[in-house]
Design a protein around this motif. Sequence first.
Motif, PDB file in Angstrom:
ATOM      1  N   GLU A  14       0.830  -1.206   0.000  1.00 57.57           N
ATOM      2  CA  GLU A  14       0.000   0.000   0.000  1.00 57.57           C
ATOM      3  C   GLU A  14       0.865   1.257   0.000  1.00 57.57           C
ATOM      4  O   GLU A  14       0.581   2.231  -0.705  1.00 57.57           O
ATOM      5  CB  GLU A  14      -0.945   0.002   1.203  1.00 57.57           C
ATOM      6  N   ARG A  17       2.109   1.764  -3.424  1.00 55.48           N
ATOM      7  CA  ARG A  17       1.036   2.266  -4.286  1.00 55.48           C
ATOM      8  C   ARG A  17       0.825   3.763  -4.068  1.00 55.48           C
ATOM      9  O   ARG A  17       0.741   4.537  -5.009  1.00 55.48           O
ATOM     10  CB  ARG A  17      -0.271   1.507  -4.003  1.00 55.48           C
ATOM     11  N   THR A  56      -3.435  -5.529  -3.648  1.00 54.20           N
ATOM     12  CA  THR A  56      -2.687  -4.309  -3.370  1.00 54.20           C
ATOM     13  C   THR A  56      -1.373  -4.295  -4.137  1.00 54.20           C
ATOM     14  O   THR A  56      -0.968  -3.259  -4.679  1.00 54.20           O
ATOM     15  CB  THR A  56      -2.430  -4.157  -1.854  1.00 54.20           C
ATOM     16  N   PRO A 105      -5.483   1.126   4.701  1.00 53.62           N
ATOM     17  CA  PRO A 105      -6.136   0.692   3.447  1.00 53.62           C
ATOM     18  C   PRO A 105      -7.546   0.213   3.778  1.00 53.62           C
ATOM     19  O   PRO A 105      -7.783  -0.361   4.841  1.00 53.62           O
ATOM     20  CB  PRO A 105      -5.267  -0.468   2.960  1.00 53.62           C
TER      21      PRO A 105
END
Length: 109
Positions: A14, A17, A56, A105
């Motif tokens: 995450e 990302r 993810t 998340p």
Amino acid sequence: IFEGEIVGMILGAELLRREGKVRAAVINVDNQAAIRATHSFDTTPAHYLMDRFHETLLSALTVQDSNTIPIRWTPGHVGIEGNEAADAEAKEAARGLTSETKSLPITLR
């Protein structure tokens, strides 16, 4: 511990990302069972977490415009910058002192 490692892997993916493009990234894990589980699609306890990790990671790969982000076994995370701080944070979380829900998340809220 196994589930905690997978949650850590989800959080690492995450962060990648959210960060956007970086020159290089590696996810270091000190639990070989969690690493092996990344290749398994069998229904097992905690498999739902591995599904979230795969989702993810795929999203992070898209953001990174990359085909792979290596997952490397690192016994005890020896020699990993920031490991002591991460361990301290993990101990806080184990005592119930967690991140604000909105910063997690969606799949971990």
